[in-house]
Design an enzyme around this catalytic site. Sequence first.
Site, short mmCIF file in Angstrom:
data_model
loop_
_atom_site.label_atom_id
_atom_site.label_comp_id
_atom_site.label_asym_id
_atom_site.label_seq_id
_atom_site.Cartn_x
_atom_site.Cartn_y
_atom_site.Cartn_z
N HIS A 154 1.15 -1.14 -0.28
CA HIS A 154 -0.06 -0.32 0.08
C HIS A 154 0.89 1.15 -0.38
O HIS A 154 0.32 2.23 0.02
CB HIS A 154 -1.12 0.03 1.20
CG HIS A 154 -1.87 -1.53 0.97
ND1 HIS A 154 -3.27 -0.75 0.27
CD2 HIS A 154 -2.01 -2.24 1.36
CE1 HIS A 154 -3.95 -2.11 0.99
NE2 HIS A 154 -3.62 -2.82 0.98
N ASP A 358 4.20 9.06 -0.61
CA ASP A 358 3.07 8.46 -0.47
C ASP A 358 2.51 7.36 -1.68
O ASP A 358 2.08 7.20 -3.15
CB ASP A 358 1.22 9.17 -1.00
CG ASP A 358 0.73 8.96 0.58
OD1 ASP A 358 0.47 8.62 0.90
OD2 ASP A 358 0.02 10.07 1.38
#
Length: 460
Positions: A154, A358
């Site tokens: 993720h 991110d």
Amino acid sequence: MTGRLVVVSNRVPSDGPPSGGLVVALHDCLHENGGVWYGTSGQINDAPSDGFSDVAGDGYDMRTFDLTQAEHDGYYLGYANSVLWPLCHRRADLMALSTGDFETYIAVNRRLAKMMARELRPDDQVWIHDYHFLPLAACLRELGVTATIGFFHHIPFPAVHDLLALPQHHIFPQWIASFDLVGLQTQRDVAAALEMYRSLVGAEQLRDGSLQYRGRNFEIRSFPIGIDVDAFAKEAGRRDGRALLNLATDERLVIGVDRLDYSKGLDNRLSAFGQYLEAREDGDPRASLLQIAPPTREAVTAYQNIRSEMERISGKVNGLHSDLDWTPIRYIHRGIPRDTLAALYRAADVGFVTPFADGMNLVAKEYVAAQSHEDPGVLILSQFAGAAEQMTSALIVNPYDIGEMAAALRTALSMPLAERRERHEALFKVVQRDDIGHWTDSYLAAMARIAHKPLVAEAV
């Protein structure tokens, strides 16, 4: 899908009905297909059993295991969050390499693998999530597990030069190769993973795009994660976010929502807002920044440092620019309920999403989903967020350039309605197309397609 779907994540959803896009999506898959969800219980037990505890699920089984205090400190706070997290977020300088943490991390993965191996079936499809369990497939292969094993990472995939700072960099590629399908957020992450294998003797990319390394064939592909767009948009319209904040009629709102983490660029974001205020001219709108930053991993020194910096900058900006009836930065260091967040997104004229690194950043997608189509706000998005690869109609900024971010704020707050609508329409189409259901379906379809080849992984 043949066989059971077996999900593995650090925690299972144990506090009431599932909430949050990822948890709900996995819950729906398991509810529809049946299967098992494994994860830690969240409880500390210095004498844990050599087996799982059952937690009531809705049409599927949830199986949890306890950690000892030493395991929580070494596996979770230590190697996972003080070594792998900064490594993957381009901050190898913040890696805290403590003696014994790696051994504890491996021991937890081996303990979980041993317990799972007793229950797994050859036709199971195992879907492992995140950096807590990078070695889990290799541990399962050691025990003779032949089920198809997928992994979804993720967070960003580490750069090759950063990986060299990891003492275990020589076995990291074999951890990855022990999976059958490795899912990453972006094409940029896939490129980083392929670069790692190109640098290794004996690694080969085959004609069909799959990889071969030390006797194992596997795939690395991008599956950009999404949100439940319709549900979030509906939630955003239930309450008046401006009334919740008691905003003046002419006051504009900029919103940022992030865990308090050094990867989120929060200090530069607050500084950029301060610079915007300094350059504000007569006639420019009076804007407030609402920054919601719930605490996380407060025992880790790097997180204590970013909290102190946030408090320093917000205090400085407010001291310079506040008025009797106006505090320009509202800094909230706690969690806000999801339904309230949706209303606040809808009320915000600007979504300020500026991480240094991110994996995807679902706040950007939630902000777009929450907006009114008739009078939408503007998304300012870091070029280093995974979402920037898809959401090109946002105002893309360099989060290291405070002046550029301040200028983007000025542009966003003065943008004509026609341009705001045009940008929002393009962004909404992307968010709606690649929603959470598409992410789940496409990953599981790829898992089902891959024929497992039983090969033994190198010992970890």
